[in-house]
Design an enzyme around this catalytic site. Sequence first.
Site, PDB file in Angstrom:
ATOM      1  N   HIS A 107       0.864  -1.198   0.000  1.00  0.00           N
ATOM      2  CA  HIS A 107       0.000   0.000   0.000  1.00  0.00           C
ATOM      3  C   HIS A 107       0.896   1.244   0.000  1.00  0.00           C
ATOM      4  CE1 HIS A 107      -2.979   2.903   1.209  1.00  0.00           C
ATOM      5  NE2 HIS A 107      -3.898   1.991   1.493  1.00  0.00           N
ATOM      6  N   GLU A 165      -0.745   1.026  -5.551  1.00  0.00           N
ATOM      7  CA  GLU A 165      -0.554  -0.176  -4.747  1.00  0.00           C
ATOM      8  C   GLU A 165      -0.494  -1.425  -5.629  1.00  0.00           C
ATOM      9  OE1 GLU A 165      -3.657  -0.040  -1.685  1.00  0.00           O
ATOM     10  OE2 GLU A 165      -3.797   2.107  -2.031  1.00  0.00           O
TER      11      GLU A 165
END
Length: 300
Positions: free
Chosen positions: A168, A272
């Site tokens: 992330h 991500e």
Amino acid sequence: MSESNIDFMIQPQLKFSQDESGLEYIEIENRLATAKIALQGGHVMTWQPKSQDQPVLWLSSNARFIKGRSIRGGIPICWPWFGAHPTDSALCPHGFARVIPWQLVDADTLKNGATRLVLQMMETAESRRQLSYPHLLAMTITIGETLKIDLATTNKASHPFVVGEAFHTYFKVSDISNVHVKGLEDALYSDKVFAYERRVEKNDVRFNGEFDRVYLNTTADCMIEDTGLHRQIRISKSGSQSTVVWTPWADKAEQMGDMGAPDEWRTMVCVETANALENAVVISPNRTHVLSVEYSVETL
Ligand code: BG6
């Protein structure tokens, strides 16, 4: 691995520390780059190649360093699910790997001068409560002119299991209005801002409001082109079928409470590398699945 067990050749590159709330950190400095990792979450907080005058990763100026809370910025690891848990909304979004302790199990220096660290997620009462079947999660982080991360999930159970996952990553940018994300043209996406509506991306991604999309069935590299910092960050991946692009915009950033000064969110974008929604991976018993990413910086 304790500090004293580390190969004496690599010891000068690593500095271990602990803060007042008990969180442990490793700072890395070699001739190519600097980086800092929090052992909670196996969380890469910073990385900057020495060839660059700006950090590559964004870390909020009011990130919270608290046991059991994810750090806002850097590279949180989402695992073993991405977003909301598929059946139990009481469980933490993005899974527990980002909030429990990891340990350093190996460290060495590569011929090119990069530092390679291997971290393993520890089993805790909390991880056992949230994932009852046996597993092993290990991460190899190679810190140099590029940053390479391999996240390896091994199924130690006698039945297959499903894993959703993501790096992330928060990237530092000059201003969100100067940024284009390239590489997602023609990809199908699910748009969380519009009730998960599905559409196909037509062009480069540009931003003019809250943006929260899971691009599906895409294995392409992505490029974050930033005309303000005169650089392009290349994201090369393998073992990944999804790419998530997220920026909260002003209202959501304010509600979140740990996004820094009022306009600080404008200096980040998350791209991500993931396996999310229907791209979650089924892993057979005794098999290992590896999600890999490599970040590099090119001058524009
Ligand atoms: C993104 C999600 O990956 O993470 C967003 O797509 C979410 O919906 C964002 O808001 C931040 O999540 P968290 O749990 O770190 O606040």
